[in-house]
Write an enzyme that holds these catalytic residues in place. Structure first.
Site, PDB file in Angstrom:
ATOM      1  N   GLU A  64       1.726  -0.188  -5.180  1.00  0.00           N
ATOM      2  CA  GLU A  64       0.900   0.969  -5.554  1.00  0.00           C
ATOM      3  C   GLU A  64       1.695   2.013  -5.409  1.00  0.00           C
ATOM      4  OE1 GLU A  64      -3.133   3.301  -4.051  1.00  0.00           O
ATOM      5  OE2 GLU A  64      -1.664   2.664  -2.438  1.00  0.00           O
TER       6      GLU A  64
ATOM      7  N   ASP B 246       0.880  -1.323   0.119  1.00  0.00           N
ATOM      8  CA  ASP B 246       0.128  -0.075   0.134  1.00  0.00           C
ATOM      9  C   ASP B 246       0.936   1.368  -0.032  1.00  0.00           C
ATOM     10  OD1 ASP B 246      -2.758   0.958   0.372  1.00  0.00           O
ATOM     11  OD2 ASP B 246      -1.902   1.914   2.380  1.00  0.00           O
TER      12      ASP B 246
END
Ligand code: GLC
Ligand code: CA
Length: 557
Positions: free
Chosen positions: A246, A205
């Protein structure tokens, strides 16, 4: 094809499927999806052709950011199941030939994490340095916040000690201090824990924020060294595990996160190409996408782009120019309640395209034929829509639609008791659901299944080199992917007018002595020689996959 490459680098032509346990399938009728329910649906995913399941956060969490606010990196949200259920899920997936990866959310914790509770209790608490603090008032950082509807600074003053803590996201998500070796150890330990339980890696993330050490007093290290360390640790523990990162940055900056020696992130989502694809769709003009694909930097054979049409967040258009973003808004989300954070859309693809089956299929044909590894978000395979009444990004995180029943076969609980409201209207479960789609040979689900099979049969797509083919019609994206002796020629018509493209095959395009031209989506074949011209007819929003290959005894396609 070298056997070592194709079996070891499984991520090069994987089919990744993102799902949230909470909204996928409820086994015990409490209205909340759970591991036991999702495990019952693994056969469905295997049959579709999925090779890797990506689980959104399932850890204990106060759920103020749908689980991206973690209070225990070693646990399971008790509504979803137990550690035992996680292991059963992973084992069953592996038995069906699928790997499982999960979100690693370590840029921040929840403010209810025991570390933060300790850290905020006093300036000399041993956990104080797990987070990032400042004692002097912060400057205006309102332009740096990720969720501008909720926050106006990335620093929040904590009453007890009178200092400010850093939070890139919501103020209830204090950023961890990754310059602190103790924090680094904790992150590695959590990764090691889940790998022991069978995970094949992580979707990491918010990577640039996670690595960022700006604002941390006295820290001088290179964040890429830390990312390399993490990758080394991962590979020591499990040689075929991946880090899918990401990183939503322009290509020049993004490329650094693969590492010069392909020793940082294994894969990265291609946000830039995704955004340009929507601009191309809005304009009926393939050129924005074509230019982007040409600009996309080359990567090491061991690295990979992850391509996608939709993810679990807002469909961000942050990398487009303001005027371009407006064009996409006007075409696909003109109403204010369809937009979010002034930069993205709350919608899924089918409603954006008014449910036009031909256009929707063109987009997925494109997804599976772009160079890279495709990532699907649950429900895309059946053409689910969104629920605009749901808050922000939750609009696209509605329960999976299995049947036409009142709770969509997601749960035996009544609709009012479900963890999220269902999609309503044209894309609701009475017209969009798995059971009906399976019975209908012309359904989007059937089409996705055949696309996935074709994609898996064509290593050129995941492995090959990519180049654009010049065509006079700006509505058409024509590209080819070459690998070993085979070539795929791919055509996508973004326009509402039928058209024809002709491509002359040169020496070297066709194997010596002639090849076979196969239309992979229409199942026709013909002999072909260098010098021949391929005449490719494309209906409005048409798509074709043509493969020139070596004649071979016993070839199946
Ligand atoms: C990432 C996730 C998003 C989450 C945020 C904070 O951007 O994709 O869903 O809210 O990180 O963890
Ligand atoms: Ca349940």
């Amino acid at each position: 094809m070298r056997i070592t490459d194709t079996s070891d680098l499984w991520w090069k032509n994987a089919v990744i499927y993102c799902l949230d346990i909470e909204t996928f399938c409820d086994s015990n009728g409490d209205g909340i999806g759970d591991f036991a329910g999702a495990a019952q649906r693994l056969d469905y995913l295997a049959e579709l052709g999925v090779t890797c399941v990506w689980l959104m956060p399932f850890y204990p969490s106060p759920q103020r950011d749908d689980g991206y606010d973690v209070v225990d990196f070693y646990g399971v949200d008790e509504r979803l199941g137990t550690l035992g259920d996680v292991v059963e899920f992973i084992r069953t997936a592996k038995d069906r030939g699928m790997r499982v990866i999960a979100d690693l959310v370590v840029n921040h914790t929840s403010d209810e994490h025991p570390w933060f509770k300790q850290a905020r209790s006093s300036k000399d608490n041993p956990y104080r340095d797990f987070y990032v603090w400042r004692s002097d008032p912060p400057p205006d950082t309102s332009s740096e916040v990720v969720f501008p509807d909720q926050e106006n600074s990335i620093w929040t003053k904590d009453r007890k000690t009178g200092e400010w803590y850093l939070h890139r996201f919501y103020s209830h998500q204090p950023d961890l201090n990754v310059a602190n070796p103790a924090v680094r150890d904790e992150i590695a330990k959590a990764m090691g824990f889940w790998m022991e339980l069978g995970l094949s890696g992580f979707r990491v993330d918010a990577v640039p924020f996670f690595l960022e050490t700006e604002g941390i007093d006295g820290h001088t290290g290179d964040p890429h060294d830390y990312l390399r360390d993490l990758r080394r640790f991962l590979l020591r523990r499990s040689g075929d595990a991946v880090l899918l990162g990401e990183v939503n940055l322009p290509f020049e900056q993004q490329i650094e996160f693969f590492g010069d020696a392909a020793d940082e992130l294994t894969m990265q989502f291609d946000f830039v190409t995704m955004q340009q694809m929507y601009l191309s769709l809005a304009r009926g003009d393939a050129r924005p996408l074509a230019h982007t694909l040409t600009d996309r930097p080359g990567i090491d054979p061991d690295s990979q782009w992850a391509t996608f049409v939709r993810n679990h967040d807002e469909l961000t258009l942050d990398k487009l120019l303001d005027s371009e973003r407006q064009e996409v808004f006007e075409a696909f989300g003109p109403e204010k309640n369809m937009q979010v954070y002034d930069r993205g859309l709350k919608r899924r693809l089918p409603p954006m395209l008014d449910g036009d089956p031909q256009r929707i299929r063109m987009v997925y044909s494109l997804l599976f034929s772009l160079p890279g590894t495709p990532v699907l978000f649950y429900g895309e395979e059946i053409g689910m829509g969104e629920n605009l009444a749901a808050e922000g990004r939750l609009a696209v995180r509605t329960p999976m639609q299995w049947t036409h029943e009142e709770s969509a076969g997601f749960s035996s609980a009544p609709p009012g008791k479900l963890v999220r409201p269902l999609v309503e209207g044209k894309f609701a479960q009475d017209s969009v659901n798995v059971v009906d789609a399976r019975r209908d040979p012309t359904s989007l689900l059937g089409f996705m299944g055949s696309l996935i099979r074709r994609y898996r049969e064509c290593p050129e797509l995941g492995w090959g080199s990519f180049s654009l083919i010049d065509t006079p019609n700006p509505a058409v994206l024509a590209h080819r992917c070459d690998w070993e002796e085979n070539s795929l020629f791919l055509f996508h018509n973004f326009g509402a007018e039928p058209t024809e493209v002709s491509v002359k095959l040169k020496d070297g395009d066709v194997p010596d002595g002639g090849g076979i031209l196969t239309d992979l989506l229409q199942d026709t074949m013909a002999d072909i020689q260098a010098g021949d011209e391929m005449q490719v007819e494309l209906p409005a929003y048409g798509y074709r996959w043509l493969r020139v290959q070596v004649p071979e005894v016993g070839r199946l396609w």
